[in-house]
Design a protein around this motif. Sequence first.
Motif, PDB file in Angstrom:
ATOM      1  N   GLU A  63       0.860  -1.181   0.000  1.00 34.73           N
ATOM      2  CA  GLU A  63       0.000   0.000   0.000  1.00 34.73           C
ATOM      3  C   GLU A  63       0.897   1.231   0.000  1.00 34.73           C
ATOM      4  O   GLU A  63       1.882   1.286   0.730  1.00 34.73           O
ATOM      5  N   VAL A  64       0.554   2.215  -0.818  1.00 33.35           N
ATOM      6  CA  VAL A  64       1.343   3.436  -0.931  1.00 33.35           C
ATOM      7  C   VAL A  64       0.945   4.378   0.202  1.00 33.35           C
ATOM      8  O   VAL A  64      -0.192   4.832   0.273  1.00 33.35           O
ATOM      9  N   ASN A  65       1.885   4.657   1.115  1.00 36.35           N
ATOM     10  CA  ASN A  65       1.629   5.618   2.191  1.00 36.35           C
ATOM     11  C   ASN A  65       1.767   7.039   1.681  1.00 36.35           C
ATOM     12  O   ASN A  65       0.902   7.872   1.908  1.00 36.35           O
ATOM     13  N   SER A  66       2.886   7.302   1.022  1.00 39.18           N
ATOM     14  CA  SER A  66       3.151   8.642   0.503  1.00 39.18           C
ATOM     15  C   SER A  66       3.806   8.486  -0.862  1.00 39.18           C
ATOM     16  O   SER A  66       4.850   7.859  -0.975  1.00 39.18           O
ATOM     17  N   PRO A  67       3.216   9.032  -1.923  1.00 39.14           N
ATOM     18  CA  PRO A  67       3.771   8.828  -3.257  1.00 39.14           C
ATOM     19  C   PRO A  67       5.062   9.596  -3.516  1.00 39.14           C
ATOM     20  O   PRO A  67       5.832   9.220  -4.385  1.00 39.14           O
ATOM     21  N   LEU A  68       5.323  10.655  -2.741  1.00 38.39           N
ATOM     22  CA  LEU A  68       6.539  11.428  -2.969  1.00 38.39           C
ATOM     23  C   LEU A  68       7.122  11.884  -1.638  1.00 38.39           C
ATOM     24  O   LEU A  68       6.520  12.677  -0.920  1.00 38.39           O
ATOM     25  N   VAL A  69       8.291  11.332  -1.305  1.00 39.63           N
ATOM     26  CA  VAL A  69       9.026  11.700  -0.110  1.00 39.63           C
ATOM     27  C   VAL A  69      10.417  12.108  -0.559  1.00 39.63           C
ATOM     28  O   VAL A  69      11.042  11.400  -1.348  1.00 39.63           O
ATOM     29  N   LYS A  70      10.885  13.263  -0.086  1.00 35.99           N
ATOM     30  CA  LYS A  70      12.230  13.695  -0.454  1.00 35.99           C
ATOM     31  C   LYS A  70      13.225  13.180   0.573  1.00 35.99           C
ATOM     32  O   LYS A  70      13.001  13.273   1.777  1.00 35.99           O
ATOM     33  N   GLY A  71      14.340  12.647   0.087  1.00 36.92           N
ATOM     34  CA  GLY A  71      15.386  12.146   0.954  1.00 36.92           C
ATOM     35  C   GLY A  71      16.265  13.275   1.464  1.00 36.92           C
ATOM     36  O   GLY A  71      16.003  14.458   1.245  1.00 36.92           O
ATOM     37  N   ASP A  72      17.329  12.916   2.157  1.00 37.78           N
ATOM     38  CA  ASP A  72      18.273  13.904   2.671  1.00 37.78           C
ATOM     39  C   ASP A  72      19.023  14.555   1.536  1.00 37.78           C
ATOM     40  O   ASP A  72      19.233  13.949   0.478  1.00 37.78           O
ATOM     41  N   LYS A  73      19.447  15.798   1.763  1.00 35.44           N
ATOM     42  CA  LYS A  73      20.207  16.513   0.747  1.00 35.44           C
ATOM     43  C   LYS A  73      21.614  15.922   0.656  1.00 35.44           C
ATOM     44  O   LYS A  73      22.272  15.685   1.670  1.00 35.44           O
ATOM     45  N   VAL A  74      22.050  15.673  -0.570  1.00 27.99           N
ATOM     46  CA  VAL A  74      23.386  15.156  -0.833  1.00 27.99           C
ATOM     47  C   VAL A  74      24.174  16.255  -1.534  1.00 27.99           C
ATOM     48  O   VAL A  74      23.737  16.768  -2.570  1.00 27.99           O
TER      49      VAL A  74
END
Length: 105
Positions: A63-74
Amino acid sequence: MYVIVEINGQQFKVEEGKKLFVHHIQNVEGGATVEFDRVLLVDNNGAVTVGTPTVEGAKVVCEVNSPLVKGDKVLVFHKKRRKGYRKLNGHRQQFTELTIKQVIA
């Protein structure tokens, strides 16, 4: 019981009830159900089944909780010493958060 499943070119160890962050999946909405059938290995309490290349009839329902999550800045920093050359680049990877609902083996 756990399985190894391939999602968007990456392999993940999956168990029921776990949360998973995978590379961004296009055209999915929050609360939608997604199935993955590229199951490479199944471990059912010590009985291991290895696919050639995949295990027949096995799939993972998520099940999709959140379709777009941003990761940590690299941050990517380039420098050449004594030349006055410095360049700083950065990005944030996009992920999709999934919850494993069912593993069918």
